[in-house]
Scaffold this active site. Structure first.
Site, PDB file in Angstrom:
ATOM      1  CE  LYS A  25       2.963   0.346  10.170  1.00 30.90           C
ATOM      2  NZ  LYS A  25       1.955  -0.237   9.294  1.00 30.90           N
ATOM      3  CG  ASP A 158       5.243   3.020   8.026  1.00 25.56           C
ATOM      4  OD1 ASP A 158       4.472   3.984   7.859  1.00 25.56           O
ATOM      5  OD2 ASP A 158       4.975   1.867   7.656  1.00 25.56           O
TER       6      ASP A 158
HETATM    7  O1  C5P Z   1       8.099   5.064   2.139  1.00 31.01           O
HETATM    8  P1  C5P Z   1       8.223   3.596   1.945  1.00 31.01           P
HETATM    9  O2  C5P Z   1       9.537   3.197   1.335  1.00 31.01           O
HETATM   10  O3  C5P Z   1       7.873   2.803   3.149  1.00 31.01           O
HETATM   11  O4  C5P Z   1       7.105   3.236   0.869  1.00 31.01           O
HETATM   12  C1  C5P Z   1       7.137   2.040   0.125  1.00 31.01           C
HETATM   13  C2  C5P Z   1       6.206   2.185  -1.072  1.00 31.01           C
HETATM   14  O5  C5P Z   1       4.852   2.240  -0.608  1.00 31.01           O
HETATM   15  C3  C5P Z   1       6.380   3.447  -1.881  1.00 31.01           C
HETATM   16  O6  C5P Z   1       7.355   3.280  -2.875  1.00 31.01           O
HETATM   17  C4  C5P Z   1       5.003   3.658  -2.490  1.00 31.01           C
HETATM   18  O7  C5P Z   1       4.830   2.788  -3.591  1.00 31.01           O
HETATM   19  C5  C5P Z   1       4.089   3.151  -1.389  1.00 31.01           C
HETATM   20  N1  C5P Z   1       3.612   4.251  -0.524  1.00 31.01           N
HETATM   21  C6  C5P Z   1       2.649   5.111  -1.011  1.00 31.01           C
HETATM   22  N2  C5P Z   1       2.176   6.130  -0.231  1.00 31.01           N
HETATM   23  C7  C5P Z   1       2.621   6.287   1.039  1.00 31.01           C
HETATM   24  C8  C5P Z   1       3.601   5.414   1.570  1.00 31.01           C
HETATM   25  C9  C5P Z   1       4.073   4.394   0.753  1.00 31.01           C
HETATM   26  O8  C5P Z   1       2.220   4.979  -2.167  1.00 31.01           O
HETATM   27  N3  C5P Z   1       2.142   7.272   1.778  1.00 31.01           N
END
Ligand code: C5P
Length: 322
Positions: A25, A158
């Site tokens: 994406k 995502d």
């Molecule tokens: O949800 P995911 O594991 O992809 O997110 C990885 C990291 O990115 C999270 O631990 C956080 O530090 C950051 N993040 C965030 N806000 C979001 C998505 C991700 O701070 N909306």
């Protein structure tokens, strides 16, 4: 009765394997609120699924294993090294679906990686979404799309979009989705760097730059309306002018050579360019397919990128193939 997500036993190959693929994406709009008490940032984003796919093959086995193949299977160190144990999001996807369905998490999983890791392209999320779809068929779980979307949201912000594909407006952590109409295919060139960037590090740098007063606080989220309008009816240069990413400045702060890479994309004739998600991939928009091919050749010649790929989107989300 709710429909099952996708096909049934008919999609199991003669050798017992099930194959699914899911797209990368680009966030054509990414507005990030201040850090919330849950350690996440509220987002307002527009996702566009593009034609660069990881393929996940699952086979019956007596335990759970992951093997990596393909251009971006890894071998490097740093945030873009892809593990093959429970640190891999696909491992957690398998365990989560198995728990949901009450079956043992047994499968031999092969991930063919065409999407680089830690690149801002949701490569790991694509793998997780494809694994959910493939394992659902292998195990005869008969999860609904809604079930899978719920599991996806537990795996990463995502992953629900990787399952859905197309174009969607995302809110919450990026996991609450509503589809957006896109009038036509959009042609992009992805400039992929030699080394990845850690997503939490880029969010952390955004927080730091905001606290230092170097960037606006983010209390007021930038509206996605111009991007949504351009996707619906605009010429490419309207979309190019509307592209927005709050993570671009922190990504450049951590990787200053990104600024030059963006300038090179514009100088090479891109109608717009931005850092994709948390970076470091640069997504450069072209007028049409021929324009994207020409832009890809020019960007490859700059030497700023490890790999350059011409892609188009929207494309479908995770689904079975073969
Ligand atoms: O949800 P995911 O594991 O992809 O997110 C990885 C990291 O990115 C999270 O631990 C956080 O530090 C950051 N993040 C965030 N806000 C979001 C998505 C991700 O701070 N909306």
């Amino acid at each position: 009765m709710s429909p099952t997500s996708h096909g049934g036993p008919g999609r199991i190959r003669g050798d017992g394997a099930v194959v699914a693929r899911a797209p990368a994406k680009v966030n054509v709009h990414l507005a990030v609120a201040p850090l919330g008490p849950d350690g996440y940032h509220e987002l307002r984003t527009v996702f566009l699924a593009v034609s660069l796919f990881d393929t996940v093959t699952v086979r019956p086995a007596g335990d759970l294993s992951i093997e990596l193949t393909g251009e971006f299977a890894g071998g490097r160190s740093g945030p873009d090294r892809v593990p093959t144990d429970r640190r891999n999001i696909v491992w957690r996807a398998a365990e989560l679906l198995a728990e949901h369905a009450g079956v043992p998490a047994h499968a031999a999983v092969t991930i063919d990686k065409s999407i680089p890791a830690a690149a801002g392209l949701a490569g790991g999320s694509a793998d997780a979404a494809a694994a959910l779809v493939a394992l659902d068929t292998l195990w005869g779980t008969h999860a609904t799309r809604g079930d899978l979307a719920g599991l996806a949201a537990q795996l990463g912000s995502d992953v629900p979009f990787s399952l859905l594909g197309g174009v969607a407006l995302g809110s919450g952590r990026g996991d609450r989705l509503s589809p957006v109409l896109a009038r036509r295919p959009w042609h992009w060139v992805l400039g992929i760097a030699g080394a990845g960037l850690s997503t939490p590090a880029v969010y952390g740098e955004l927080d730091r730059l905001r606290a230092a007063g170097d960037l606006p606080s983010g209390e007021e989220l930038v509206s996605p309306d111009p991007v949504v309008a351009a996707l619906r009816s605009g010429p490419a240069d309207a979309l190019g002018a509307a592209l927005w990413n709050d993570l671009q400045d922190p990504a450049i702060s951590l990787r200053p050579d990104l600024r030059r890479a963006l300038e090179e994309a514009t100088a090479a004739g891109a109608v717009g360019a931005l850092v994709s998600g948390s970076g470091p991939t640069v997504a450069a928009l072209a007028d049409d397919e021929a324009g994207a091919e020409a832009l890809a050749a020019q960007l490859a010649a700059t030497g700023s990128f490890r790999t350059v790929r011409a892609v188009h989107g929207p494309v479908h989300g995770a689904r079975l193939v073969g």
